[in-house]
Scaffold this motif. Structure first.
Motif, PDB file in Angstrom:
ATOM      1  N   GLU A   1      12.187 -20.033  -8.273  1.00 23.26           N
ATOM      2  CA  GLU A   1      13.418 -19.934  -9.069  1.00 23.26           C
ATOM      3  C   GLU A   1      14.057 -18.570  -8.838  1.00 23.26           C
ATOM      4  O   GLU A   1      13.365 -17.559  -8.765  1.00 23.26           O
ATOM      5  CB  GLU A   1      13.099 -20.031 -10.559  1.00 23.26           C
ATOM      6  CG  GLU A   1      12.855 -21.431 -11.038  1.00 23.26           C
ATOM      7  CD  GLU A   1      12.495 -21.451 -12.525  1.00 23.26           C
ATOM      8  OE1 GLU A   1      12.830 -20.495 -13.246  1.00 23.26           O
ATOM      9  OE2 GLU A   1      11.858 -22.430 -12.937  1.00 23.26           O
TER      10      GLU A   1
ATOM     11  N   GLU B   1      16.585 -15.823 -10.463  1.00 23.38           N
ATOM     12  CA  GLU B   1      17.415 -15.291 -11.543  1.00 23.38           C
ATOM     13  C   GLU B   1      18.108 -14.047 -10.998  1.00 23.38           C
ATOM     14  O   GLU B   1      17.491 -13.278 -10.255  1.00 23.38           O
ATOM     15  CB  GLU B   1      16.564 -14.918 -12.756  1.00 23.38           C
ATOM     16  CG  GLU B   1      15.907 -16.121 -13.406  1.00 23.38           C
ATOM     17  CD  GLU B   1      15.133 -15.780 -14.692  1.00 23.38           C
ATOM     18  OE1 GLU B   1      15.046 -16.646 -15.559  1.00 23.38           O
ATOM     19  OE2 GLU B   1      14.611 -14.650 -14.794  1.00 23.38           O
TER      20      GLU B   1
ATOM     21  N   GLU C   1      21.691 -17.338 -17.829  1.00 25.06           N
ATOM     22  CA  GLU C   1      20.364 -17.064 -18.399  1.00 25.06           C
ATOM     23  C   GLU C   1      20.484 -16.173 -19.637  1.00 25.06           C
ATOM     24  O   GLU C   1      21.581 -15.864 -20.104  1.00 25.06           O
ATOM     25  CB  GLU C   1      19.464 -16.420 -17.337  1.00 25.06           C
ATOM     26  CG  GLU C   1      18.335 -17.329 -16.851  1.00 25.06           C
ATOM     27  CD  GLU C   1      17.281 -17.608 -17.910  1.00 25.06           C
ATOM     28  OE1 GLU C   1      17.179 -16.842 -18.904  1.00 25.06           O
ATOM     29  OE2 GLU C   1      16.539 -18.603 -17.773  1.00 25.06           O
TER      30      GLU C   1
ATOM     31  N   GLU D   1      20.852 -18.209 -13.380  1.00 22.09           N
ATOM     32  CA  GLU D   1      19.646 -18.741 -12.733  1.00 22.09           C
ATOM     33  C   GLU D   1      20.000 -19.989 -11.933  1.00 22.09           C
ATOM     34  O   GLU D   1      20.849 -20.780 -12.345  1.00 22.09           O
ATOM     35  CB  GLU D   1      18.599 -19.117 -13.788  1.00 22.09           C
ATOM     36  CG  GLU D   1      17.429 -19.878 -13.176  1.00 22.09           C
ATOM     37  CD  GLU D   1      16.312 -20.193 -14.155  1.00 22.09           C
ATOM     38  OE1 GLU D   1      16.124 -19.425 -15.130  1.00 22.09           O
ATOM     39  OE2 GLU D   1      15.624 -21.198 -13.937  1.00 22.09           O
TER      40      GLU D   1
END
Ligand code: GLU
Ligand code: MG
Length: 453
Positions: A145, A147, A198, A205
């Motif tokens: 992921e 961010e 986020e 994100e």
């Protein structure tokens, strides 16, 4: 790389060159990620692609000794001025870059001049881990992921959006930018699962589909460089640093992993807790046991330890739990719509990590768990910060890079799996980074890391 392989690569290079020329590409950037988590690059005009594929592009091994600020550590096995390596673009992953017109990208494999793979080539170490897993009868799927925090200024951070966390306002504020990102990633063949504002100030994100582990690490590099280039086109700066400001939440680099055998996801097909199969439990137990040492790979920056604190959804405790965002290992059960989607999310890692080392570290510690038929302790399904102080202290992951490095150095599974020279270099670099920031304040640590990743 023998003569036969060089011929094959040259032929492929010729083909890639003409395909790229047809699409208006002028240059190929080929990247590797150093031990400090910085993506480094060399580039060639496409006329040189055939040669680069067969013979590589010269690059000094000194990069193995680089710290994030480009200081060079003359370590035991890296950082010296002598020698040369050859960077070979992996032509199976050539991608025309949507946000850098005229450019294409491919990850590099680093070879020695004699044609052998460089023992400290992190991507090859990751590939070897995938191969070892395959020999044991398993496959893994992974996804990283991303961010990031968006600023209108550099070096200071000025939030490029003011809307609330997860607020629709913040999506509207950067609606064109986020749309362009989806268009760019789609054009680069990266399937996106979701995108959202986020928790942190001007933080966003994006999550992408899982793939084979090395492919996932490549994608992680490509997604961030796409975000960076797009941000610059908008006059903005993207920071992927573990911490962008000393207070507030940081940028995580959560890793999702699932373990498969014969097309069956072992995280969803079993009779152990939460529907795990025995091997998935053992794999998880292996990762859990080695987490303190793994932090030297997955949270390798002094800034990592400003992020890795309780109540910041960073997973600073050495526990696992079902859907527990304060556990370092969050088990995600499959959903009714997609039971095979069950996976393990490692939350404690951030984006100062080299993703190829992350792949190798996770797979080897998971395999060690399987080999030992390791069992998981009970899950922690509450916020560990609400446990009595002594339990918290027992379960807390290392709170400094120094402690993580000590754990890594003492970890025989990891140091053996990475090999003496690579593991030794990682130790040398981490110790140097610890020394450089020994007297630094949180603000200084954050400022030094903000634009390095
Ligand atoms: N930003 C948080 C971190 O540092 C994670 C937030 C989330 O759970 O997605 O890891
Ligand atoms: Mg998140």
């Amino acid at each position: 790389m023998d003569q036969h392989e060089r011929k094959r690569q040259a032929a492929r290079g010729r083909q890639v060159r003409s395909e790229l020329a047809e699409r208006g590409v002028v240059a190929l950037a080929t990247t590797w990620v150093d031990n400090s988590g910085v993506t480094r690059v060399k580039a060639v005009p496409i006329q040189r692609v055939e040669y680069a594929a067969a013979w590589g592009i010269g690059a000094s091994p000194v990069f193995d000794g680089f710290l994030p600020d480009d200081a060079i550590v003359a370590g035991r096995y890296a950082g010296g001025p002598v020698g040369d390596l050859r960077l070979h673009p992996d032509l199976t992953r050539v991608t025309v870059l949507a946000e850098q017109p005229g450019w294409a990208w491919a990850p590099a494999v680093r070879y020695q001049q004699d044609g052998a793979v460089h023992p400290q080539d992190q991507r090859s170490v990751a590939r070897a881990a995938v191969a070892a897993l395959g020999e044991a009868g398993y496959a893994a799927r992974m996804a990283f992921e991303v961010e990031w925090t968006l600023s209108t200024t550099e070096p200071d951070f000025t939030p490029a959006a003011s809307g609330p966390a997860y607020g629709y306002t913040r999506l509207v504020e950067r609606s064109d930018y986020l749309r362009d990102l989806l268009v760019a990633l789609d054009g680069q063949g990266i399937p996106v699962d979701q995108i959202h504002p986020e928790y942190g100030s001007a933080q966003y994100e994006i999550s992408v589909a899982n793939e084979d582990p090395v492919g996932a690490a490549d994608t992680f590099v490509l997604v961030r460089e796409t975000i960076r280039a797009l941000s610059m086109r908008y006059g903005l700066r993207a920071s992927f640093s573990p911490k962008v400001v000393a207070d507030g939440v940081g940028n995580g680099g959560h890793v999702h992993v699932s373990l498969w055998r014969d097309e069956v996801n072992l995280f969803s097909a079993g009779s152990q807790r939460c529907g795990m199969g025995k091997e998935a439990e053992a794999f998880t137990a292996g990762v859990l046991a080695h987490l303190p040492a793994l932090l030297a790979i997955g949270a390798p920056s002094p800034a990592s330890y400003l992020r890795l604190v309780p109540s910041h959804w960073a997973g600073p405790f050495q526990v696992w739990g079902l859907e527990n965002r304060e556990a370092a290992l969050r088990l995600i059960a499959g959903s009714p719509g997609n039971p095979a989607a069950a996976n393990l999310e490692l939350k404690a890692f951030d984006q100062s990590a080299n993703p190829y080392l992350v792949v190798a570290g996770l797979l080897h510690t998971g395999m060690a768990g399987i080999a030992a038929a390791a069992e998981l302790p009970d899950p922690v399904n509450i916020d560990p910060a609400s446990l009595p102080a002594e339990s918290q202290a027992r379960l807390r992951l290392p709170t400094s890079l120094q402690a993580a490095t000590d754990a890594f150095e003492a970890d025989e599974v990891l140091t053996k799996a990475l090999g003496e020279t690579l593991a030794g270099t990682i130790v040398d670099l981490r110790r140097a980074e610890v020394a450089r920031f020994a007297d630094a304040s949180p603000d200084e640590i954050v400022a030094a890391a903000r634009w390095r990743y």
